[in-house]
Design a protein around this motif. Structure first.
Motif, PDB file in Angstrom:
ATOM      1  N   GLU A  12     -30.072  13.938 -46.920  1.00 33.46           N
ATOM      2  CA  GLU A  12     -30.895  15.028 -47.456  1.00 33.46           C
ATOM      3  C   GLU A  12     -31.828  14.532 -48.564  1.00 33.46           C
ATOM      4  N   VAL A  16     -27.695  21.395 -42.675  1.00 33.71           N
ATOM      5  CA  VAL A  16     -28.560  20.516 -43.461  1.00 33.71           C
ATOM      6  C   VAL A  16     -29.351  21.394 -44.437  1.00 33.71           C
ATOM      7  N   TRP A  57     -35.001  14.663 -41.987  1.00 28.69           N
ATOM      8  CA  TRP A  57     -35.037  15.951 -41.296  1.00 28.69           C
ATOM      9  C   TRP A  57     -36.386  16.167 -40.616  1.00 28.69           C
TER      10      TRP A  57
END
Lengths: 458, 526
Positions: A124, B23, B508
């Motif tokens: 992330e 996520v 992502w």
């Protein structure tokens, strides 16, 4: 006095003599010395190490160490405008809460199962940094921005097979020291002086040839000046099949167009600004960003955490992408090396970006720009001081004190007597002043008053 | 069901937290905020523009998640629960990494503004405490290594090894032999960073392999050294836990051809106060403060490295070093032969303070106790491990080991087909971390255990019981191993996409770009 001969040290449970004896008996030896039989007598330390007496209980230990630390004065107790590599930005409470969790703080190298959390948190982090820079690949942090810069140059050498770097911006001298020492065997660095704080395009063209691996630009540069010529330099680089490497500070990217959108091939920098305290200069981590192009990705030495499917539908797994690049897999045949670096700071930066969000990153950029300009404008009105162009300054600018007759060191000494840090000397008469969102208008007004006074002081 | 409760089974019925957490981008809700920013004052706002030059102003704000503060906190706390720190684990399965207790008192000590709110360039008169602790730690590590001068600038073990290589290079350049000496000798059971950093510094690497004793025969060194040799870079005890008793002779051999000898002391935990770099004649060594000296491993850094050198090499140390002048501590930056900056400023201060504090809790006696108990624990494991069917301790049979052992499950593998990686995944079902070893697997089906001083006999037994159980399962019920982990955060993860550039997803945004159906699905859902 308590008899401690039978008790264990709190950190060493098996130091209890009864336990020790039982374990030795179980192994079938008389003493621990038996385990050291391969270490020849002539290699042994004679007697005890000569170390200071310890503080065996926690209470005395805390008093000793904190007693020393209390000789320090934190920035919060003074008026401070110091930057030049380490920056005093705001650290939200949640950041410290997360990175001080035992589970993150004390973990190391677990698999993507029992350490799923760090894999996801760092994925992330990579992903949020990728949004800031508008590139698809960001590494798990390397040691610091200096290493990120040094490795970016080494990558350019490997990618292009060429051996010259044109340095088109003014670089922090510490960072430059690292980059030059790191790459001395393979790269030659040619320095092209800026003109009015901007890269000299004609100078770049003049030194450009088929040996040029990359052009290195920084925005902001060492003196806080943002670069308006990245697009133009990118075109020059492309014509020559050279790479464009851009150093930046991610704290500015809420308001600054990403260098990737102006043609940068590799972006690097330090993440200390993103939620990591100053720590006396000991809180740094480095990022390197590239496009999702194997020519670049396969030259990154760092870990890259990626997503994967698991045997359960809808479940996210994580793991190492292209592990076979690394020195863990290939020893000296890997790309530079990888090891313990700055993962926890990466998690901190991720938490910071999640808390700030897009609006926060835009606002912090605007606040810094506004206060930097305000400070530059105000200080520029003081007779005897001259200020570098403030329209392109972010967070830092140069104050020239030549006309005042006082040099930078004299001014700093006078300010320190008044419990203030007014900047970092970068030449005899030049001070690098740093303004972050932590410096309010009141602080800046105080700086103005103080500077007005010390410039005149006899 | 009634009291009394039956006794606990031999093995812990563990299950790690499994939050099935999205996520972070999927948690974003437009308009939510995690934290507010210091606002521009009205007076400044009136007179000062925040516009950037149009050529460089960002047109589209970065697509970061928008989340309320508690939501961010909760997400990360859930991820933390899906992470098995050393504090929760009998973390003896990560050999070579010295997973010991990082005392909480040291975390408490560093969390004060007098440390985290110091700027490296502030008035040294106002950072005397920080400088004093760096200086004291330099002095202590000089004594622990027996060498003369120390730099704490680097933030990890490998970075400290790099600094040592850079000093070796600078030394030979200074005596006009920089171009001639282009080879560095290491051993296969020395940490890979010795070879990798030396290669990055421009050296040719010569790697020696062990004989049946677990280390290269001294004759092998004689064959490879010459006027081209710059240095030996070696770990001792090597990653097998075997101490090379000929080390002094080997170092002298390198000195005899004018080369230097650099000692990787990442594996120092078993020999603190027993033997040092000095006694074996080394010119340089390094320590990892996050291994031997207890600072937490932090998911992989920051650590802290110490580079130690003899007086002959002191002038090459990274700049600045901290020196004591009278009662004051000053930054010595005027060092023209220095290799310069290897890392920012003076090192990872929070970890230097933690390490200092750890040492000051133990003293000379305590450090030796650490080493002796680490070695006792290790040989206790060894005695037990070699009795497990299918496990062996290759090399030097019946010899003791120092702080760790590289075991082999090759016998078990040949009998059952179960690999060391599979055993590792099964160990996770019992809440235990297990690491095989660095590649390449010179020891077949390796496992490296390093118990340190931090674990009690009962904890060592817990780990052993799990390995015994798995070794038995390999024979009786191999399927349960092959499908492991069962009690973990997630289930077996595929690997194919990690090495396929078309398919891998390192961020992502790359995932959404490569798999447009994901975005389509999300849009349909909303």
């Amino acid at each position: 006095m308590a008899d401690r001969s039978k008790s264990a040290h709190p950190y060493i449970p098996n130091s209890n003599p009864d336990v020790k004896k039982a374990m030795l008996d179980y192994i079938g030896v008389d003493s621990i010395e038996a385990f050291y039989s391969d270490i020849p007598k002539n290699l042994r330390v004679q007697g005890e190490l000569n170390l200071p007496d310890p503080f065996l209980n926690e209470q005395d230990l805390v008093r000793h160490v904190v007693g020393i630390l209390n000789k320090n004065t934190p920035q919060g107790e003074m008026l401070s405008f110091l930057g030049a590599g380490t920056y005093n930005h705001f650290v939200p409470a949640v950041v410290d809460e997360v990175i001080n969790r035992s589970e993150f703080l004390t973990a190391y190298a677990g698999d993507p199962y029992e350490d799923h959390g760090r894999f996801q948190a760092l994925f992330e982090y990579e992903s949020m940094m990728a949004e800031l820079v508008n590139m698809d690949v960001v590494n798990v942090p390397t040691y610091d921005g200096m290493q990120a810069a040094a490795t970016s140059m080494a990558m350019a050498e490997r990618i292009t097979g060429r051996n010259k770097i044109l340095v088109a911006s003014r670089i922090n001298p510490d960072k430059l020291s690292k980059v030059l020492n790191y790459n001395q065997m393979k790269l030659e660095f040619v320095f092209i002086n800026e003109i009015d704080g901007q890269p000299d395009l004609a100078g770049i063209e003049k030194h450009l040839d088929s040996s040029c691996a990359a052009i290195w630009v920084e925005t902001p540069n060492y003196l806080g000046t943002l670069c308006t010529k990245i697009q133009a330099i990118s075109e020059i680089a492309k014509r020559n099949d050279s790479l464009l490497i851009v150093g930046t500070d991610p704290i500015v990217l809420g308001i600054l167009e990403s260098p990737a959108d102006q043609g940068a091939d590799i972006i690097h920098g330090d993440i200390q600004s993103l939620g990591i305290h100053c720590w006396f200069g000991g809180g740094h981590g480095g990022f390197i960003a590239v496009h999702d192009d194997t020519k670049f990705v396969m030259e990154l030495p760092s870990r890259l955490f990626g997503m994967e499917s698991t045997s359960v539908e809808g479940e996210y797994g994580f793991g190492d992408v292209a592990y076979e690049r690394t020195s863990f897999a290939l020893r000296e045949e890997g790309k530079e090396w990888v090891g313990t670096a700055a993962a926890l700071w990466g998690i901190a930066a991720g938490v910071y970006l999640a808390l700030m969000g897009a609006d926060g990153m835009v606002e912090v950029g605007q606040t810094i720009i506004a206060r930097t300009r305000y400070a530059a404008k105000k200080l520029g009105t003081i007779s005897g001081l001259k200020i570098s162009d403030s329209a392109l300054q972010f967070r830092e600018f140069v104050v020239d004190s030549t006309e005042s007759g006082k040099n930078a060191k004299e001014l700093i000494a006078l300010a320190r007597k008044r419990n203030a840090e007014i900047g970092v000397p970068i030449s005899e008469y030049e001070l690098l002043v740093c303004v972050t969102e932590m410096n309010t208008q009141r602080d800046i007004d105080q700086l103005f008053d103080l500077m007005s006074e010390i410039v005149r002081a006899k | 069901m009634a009291l009394p409760i039956a006794p606990k089974p031999l093995l812990r019925r563990f299950h790690q937290a499994r939050w099935d957490e999205p996520v972070i981008f999927e948690l974003s809700v437009p308009g939510e905020r995690g934290v507010l920013v210091s606002e521009i004052e009205v007076e400044i706002g009136k007179s000062i523009s925040t516009e950037l030059h149009p050529v460089i102003a960002r047109k589209v704000a970065p697509a970061l998640p928008q989340m309320g503060q508690m939501k961010v906190l909760k997400h990360y706390l859930r991820l933390s629960q899906e992470n098995l720190g050393a504090d929760l684990n009998v973390d003896i399965g990560q050999g070579t990494c010295t997973m010991k207790y990082s005392p909480k008192v040291n975390d408490l000590i560093i969390r004060r503004a007098e440390l985290f709110d110091l700027h490296p360039l502030q008035d040294p008169d106002k950072s005397q405490g920080a400088l004093e602790i760096i200086w004291r730690t330099q002095e202590i590590l000089a004594e622990v290594s027996g060498l003369d001068a120390v730099s704490l600038q680097t933030s990890s073990g490998s970075a400290a090894i790099w600094a040592n290589v850079a000093m070796i290079r600078a030394y030979f350049q200074s005596i006009g032999e920089g171009d001639i000496r282009d080879e560095i000798v290491t051993t296969i059971f020395s940490h890979p960073s010795n070879a990798a950093t030396a290669k990055a510094a421009g050296y040719k690497i010569i790697t020696l392999h062990p004989d049946e004793n677990g280390y290269p025969n001294i004759e092998e060194y004689k064959k490879v050294i010459s006027h081209r040799t710059a240095a030996l870079m070696i770990t001792n005890p090597e990653d097998t836990g075997i101490f090379n008793p000929h080390i002094k002779e080997i170092v002298e051999l390198f000195h005899s051809v004018g080369a230097l000898a650099s000692y990787d002391q990442a594996n120092a935990n078993g020999i603190l106060g027993i033997t040092r770099a000095k006694e074996a004649g080394f010119d340089l060594c390094h320590f990892n403060l996050h291994k031997t000296f207890s600072t937490p491993h932090a998911c992989g850094g920051p650590g802290a490295g110490a580079s130690c050198v003899t007086a002959k090499l002191e002038k090459f140390l990274p700049s600045p070093i901290i020196v004591k002048q009278g009662e004051r501590f000053i930054l010595d930056d005027d060092r023209p032969s220095s290799i310069g900056k290897v890392a920012p400023f003076y090192g990872v201060l929070p970890n230097i303070v933690r390490a200092y504090s750890w040492i000051m809790n133990l003293g000379a006696k305590g450090l030796r106790e650490v080493a002796e108990v680490a070695v006792l624990n290790n040989n206790y494991l060894l005695k037990n491990m070699i009795q497990i069917k299918g496990a062996t301790a290759p090399y030097a049979p019946n010899r003791p080991r120092v702080e760790q052992v590289r075991y082999s499950w090759n016998e078990l593998f040949e009998k059952t087909g179960i690999t060391t990686e599979e055993i590792g995944l099964r160990a996770l079902d019992f809440g235990l971390h297990y690491w095989t070893s660095h590649h390449p697997f010179i020891v077949p089906q390796p496992l490296t255990l390093e118990p340190t001083e931090a674990y009690s006999r009962e904890e060592l037994d817990e780990y052993l019981n799990v390995l015994r159980h798995i070794a038995k399962e390999a024979v009786d019920n191999p399927e349960i191993i092959r499908t492991a982990p069962h009690n973990q955060t997630v289930h077996q993860t595929a690997h194919e996409d990690f090495d396929n550039p078309e398919r891998w997803a390192i961020t992502w945004r790359a995932y959404l770009r490569k798999y447009p159906e994901v975005s389509k699905r999300k849009r349909a859902k909303s």
